[in-house]
Scaffold this active site. Structure first.
Site, PDB file in Angstrom:
ATOM      1  N   SER A 128      64.991  59.340  36.001  1.00 53.44           N
ATOM      2  CA  SER A 128      63.830  59.891  36.703  1.00 53.44           C
ATOM      3  C   SER A 128      64.238  61.131  37.488  1.00 53.44           C
ATOM      4  O   SER A 128      63.509  62.127  37.520  1.00 53.44           O
ATOM      5  CB  SER A 128      63.241  58.866  37.676  1.00 53.44           C
ATOM      6  OG  SER A 128      62.772  57.739  36.990  1.00 53.44           O
ATOM      7  N   SER A 170      45.203  58.501  38.134  1.00 54.45           N
ATOM      8  CA  SER A 170      44.878  58.842  36.749  1.00 54.45           C
ATOM      9  C   SER A 170      43.858  59.973  36.663  1.00 54.45           C
ATOM     10  O   SER A 170      43.711  60.603  35.615  1.00 54.45           O
ATOM     11  CB  SER A 170      44.330  57.613  36.015  1.00 54.45           C
ATOM     12  OG  SER A 170      45.330  56.624  35.946  1.00 54.45           O
ATOM     13  N   GLY A 183      68.487  33.371  30.621  1.00 52.87           N
ATOM     14  CA  GLY A 183      68.254  32.228  31.507  1.00 52.87           C
ATOM     15  C   GLY A 183      68.412  32.631  32.958  1.00 52.87           C
ATOM     16  O   GLY A 183      67.999  33.718  33.367  1.00 52.87           O
ATOM     17  N   GLU A 218      53.619  58.721  35.315  1.00 57.69           N
ATOM     18  CA  GLU A 218      53.434  59.766  34.291  1.00 57.69           C
ATOM     19  C   GLU A 218      52.400  59.358  33.256  1.00 57.69           C
ATOM     20  O   GLU A 218      52.585  59.530  32.063  1.00 57.69           O
ATOM     21  CB  GLU A 218      54.764  60.071  33.585  1.00 57.69           C
ATOM     22  CG  GLU A 218      55.860  60.454  34.545  1.00 57.69           C
ATOM     23  CD  GLU A 218      56.046  61.941  34.667  1.00 57.69           C
ATOM     24  OE1 GLU A 218      55.319  62.678  33.986  1.00 57.69           O
ATOM     25  OE2 GLU A 218      56.900  62.348  35.465  1.00 57.69           O
ATOM     26  N   PHE A 259      37.001  58.642  29.463  1.00 59.22           N
ATOM     27  CA  PHE A 259      37.358  58.632  30.884  1.00 59.22           C
ATOM     28  C   PHE A 259      36.966  59.897  31.644  1.00 59.22           C
ATOM     29  O   PHE A 259      37.362  60.056  32.787  1.00 59.22           O
ATOM     30  CB  PHE A 259      38.857  58.328  31.059  1.00 59.22           C
ATOM     31  CG  PHE A 259      39.789  59.274  30.354  1.00 59.22           C
ATOM     32  CD1 PHE A 259      39.961  59.211  28.991  1.00 59.22           C
ATOM     33  CD2 PHE A 259      40.515  60.216  31.072  1.00 59.22           C
ATOM     34  CE1 PHE A 259      40.824  60.072  28.330  1.00 59.22           C
ATOM     35  CE2 PHE A 259      41.376  61.079  30.417  1.00 59.22           C
ATOM     36  CZ  PHE A 259      41.533  61.009  29.048  1.00 59.22           C
TER      37      PHE A 259
END
Lengths: 385, 256
Positions: free
Chosen positions: A91, A138, A340, A364, A384
């Site tokens: 990042s 967004s 486990g 992102e 959208f």
């Protein structure tokens, strides 16, 4: 992991050397640091200068701006190897390279390029990218950060949240709404009216520094406006397209590390008198993990070559980011289960990757948004906006 | 000083090596520069940086050995020679030594550096055979190389009885131990510049070596490494576990 599909045959000599060099760097200098860095919630700052020595910042840029002139497959392979170490480390490189150096290179004036790019490639200036806001994720066009024209510059007011590297950055690229649309501004850390606050309490990307940027009547002179950002949101989104491509590769690096660690664990641990790897249910999980890694690598590789030929588009980056993050998260969760109780220990690295990938899955562009981007491309109908 | 570094492009032994029908299964394997040869490259580059030296690497083998040659360029080596021949995929040590000697004579090198052994075969024969064929002074397993003057080196080597310090005159052959240095990681700029350098390709035949006939040794069969046995795990109170483990080390393993 074996080279099952002979991907090596598709790589140039320098791409093979870059991958091998970074694999060694990560194995010897990164992975040993990460469990405790994650536990303490600190980015291992000594890696910044080391990554600069290896020319990892802005590696695709021209030499005159401090870049290594590497291709996009090289950049992808680098992201993949770095994220084998930790998503926080990749990042850092994505933010410095794709979100900060790239916009200065693509939208900055020659003076801005000269002033910032070389020191950024040398790790002397750390960048961060401020687009997301507390109430605008967004839907970045709903941003509330405003830049108002003032004499000789601009007055900025607003805040940005979930900004990688914000607490350690020397320079922020902040996107703000002006009367002419959304534009990018370069804000140096000592600017009056500019504040940076760390975000505490994260249980993911703990070895990455995340924070908030606050602008209160923050005056930015005209020469700190990115002149090329006069096309509304598209400039900011083009930076994300660059970064998403690297994330698609990076996520598979984390996935590979989980798969390799799980495979070796399952070969060694015996239960009911035979290795765990000999059980049918476990082989089903292993074959699914292997399959998804190979598919994602081929997809990422193809898009990398298309980027080099300038035949790519943002939908491809959305597709690769969506696929890479979704499958990497599934693989990390499967590997966590296969180990486990040991799967939850930092000593075995998988839980760290798994927790990190929850962020990588979301940042992102969320998984949902990438589905809608692809849906809009397929149908011509936006779900959208 | 003219330095020739001999490097081998080997199977990455960190990957799972599979054996099928008595032969190595080459499917899906990856290749890297042999680790000890990286030490030899690093030493040559360090000598170039501290003294005036011209550095050249040589690698013998298949086409993809160019990857290791370019990696040496990226670390700072000036030039590279690739001796390519389909018969030289797995040459024996004597053949390799003969070829290196041919190049040495042809180009007049003062110092030939090699890793103490190859990472894949662990033979460790090439350096000694080369010194014998070339009739040159030889130090094996060097841990330090110092330049006295243009014709003399002071070399330290590690032995079980302690360190030996040897003065030797050039030309000479030296094989290096991994403790001699920490090979640098090439930077991306170095790697990208390395692709612009040309690699000289040589034919073993031109050096008077018949690669088809040369090997005196033939590997008849590969056997896979024996898998490590499952370890034991002890739970419970630290003192009880310690007593139990010490007891096992004394009575069963008989190492205490």
């Amino acid at each position: 992991m074996e080279d099952f599909l002979h991907l090596n045959d598709l790589l140039t000599d320098e791409e093979k050397i870059i991958r091998e060099t970074l694999r060694k760097f990560v194995d010897e200098e990164v992975t040993p640091l990460m469990p405790s860095a994650f536990e303490r919630g600190e980015f291992p700052k000594k890696l910044i200068m080391r990554m600069a020595e290896l020319d990892l910042f802005g590696m695709t840029l021209p030499a005159q701006y401090g870049g290594a002139e590497a291709g996009y497959v090289s950049y992808g392979l680098a992201c993949q190897e770095l994220e084998r170490g930790d998503s926080g480390l990749r990042s850092f490189v994505s933010v410095q390279s794709s979100l900060c150096m790239f916009p200065i290179f693509a939208f900055g004036s020659e003076e801005q390029k000269q002033k910032y790019l070389k020191p950024m490639s040398e790790g002397r200036i750390i960048g961060c990218f401020g687009l997301t806001e507390p109430d605008s994720g967004s839907d970045p066009s709903s941003m509330r950060t405003r830049a108002k024209k003032a004499k000789g510059g601009w007055l900025l007011n607003g805040s940005k949240l979930w900004i990688t590297n914000a607490p350690i950055a020397d320079l922020a690229i902040v996107w703000a709404m002006t009367e002419e649309g959304i534009r990018g501004f370069l804000i140096e850390k000592a600017t009056e009216g500019f504040f940076r606050n760390p975000i505490e309490g994260k249980l993911s990307l703990r070895a990455s520094s995340t924070g908030e940027l606050v602008m209160e009547d923050c005056f930015i002179s005209d020469d700190q406006l990115l002149p090329g950002t006069d096309k509304g949101l598209s400039a900011a989104l083009s930076c994300l397209t660059q970064a998403r491509y690297g994330i698609a590769w990076g996520a598979m690096g984390a996935a590979r590390d989980c798969y390799e660690r799980a495979l070796s664990y399952l070969m060694e641990r015996t239960q009911f008198g035979r290795p765990l790897a000999s059980f049918q249910l476990i082989q089903k999980d292993l074959s699914e993990m292997f399959n998804e890694i190979l598919k994602a690598q081929m997809l990422n590789y193809r898009i990398g070559r298309l980027k080099e030929e300038k035949k790519d588009n943002y939908v491809m980056a959305s597709l690769a980011k969506m696929n890479g993050c979704k499958e990497a998260l599934k693989i990390a969760r499967m590997a966590r289960n296969l180990l486990g109780a040991n799967g939850i220990s930092l000593d075995y690295h998988i839980i760290r990757h798994m927790a990190n990938l929850e962020s990588v899955f979301t940042y992102e562009g969320t998984d949902n948004i990438h589905h809608l981007t692809i849906g809009r491309y397929l149908t011509g109908l936006s779900a959208f906006t | 000083m003219k330095i020739l570094v001999a490097i081998k492009h080997v199977i990455d032994v960190e990957l799972n090596i599979k054996v099928k029908d008595g032969q190595l299964d080459l499917e899906g394997l990856q290749y890297v520069m042999s680790a000890w040869d990286e030490n030899a490259v690093e030493e040559a580059v360090a000598l170039k940086e501290s003294h005036d030296a011209e550095t050249v690497v040589i690698s013998i083998g298949s086409d993809d050995a160019t990857v290791s040659i370019r990696k040496a360029f990226a670390m700072g080596i000036d030039a590279g020679i690739h001796v390519s021949d389909p018969n030289l995929r797995y040459p024996d040590s004597l053949t390799v030594a003969k070829i290196i000697n041919g190049v040495r004579q042809d180009k007049n090198f003062d110092l030939i550096l090699l890793g103490r052994q190859a990472q894949d075969t662990d033979n460790g024969l090439t350096a000694g055979l080369l010194a014998e064929i070339a009739d040159l002074p030889f130090v094996a397993n060097a841990t330090k190389i110092e330049v006295i003057d243009e014709k003399k080196l002071k070399v330290t080597r590690q032995a079980d009885i302690g360190k030996e310090v040897i003065e030797l005159s050039l030309p000479a052959v030296i094989s290096v131990n991994d403790s001699i240095n920490e090979p640098r990681l090439a930077s991306l700029k170095g790697i990208m510049q390395a692709k612009k350098k040309t690699i000289e390709t040589m034919d073993a035949g031109l050096l008077g070596i018949d690669s088809g006939e040369a090997s005196l040794v033939e590997v008849m069969e590969f056997l896979p490494p024996v898998a490590r046995a499952q370890g034991q795990k002890f739970d419970g109170d630290a003192q009880e576990i310690t007593e139990k483990v010490v007891g096992l080390l004394i009575n069963e393993a008989k190492v205490l």
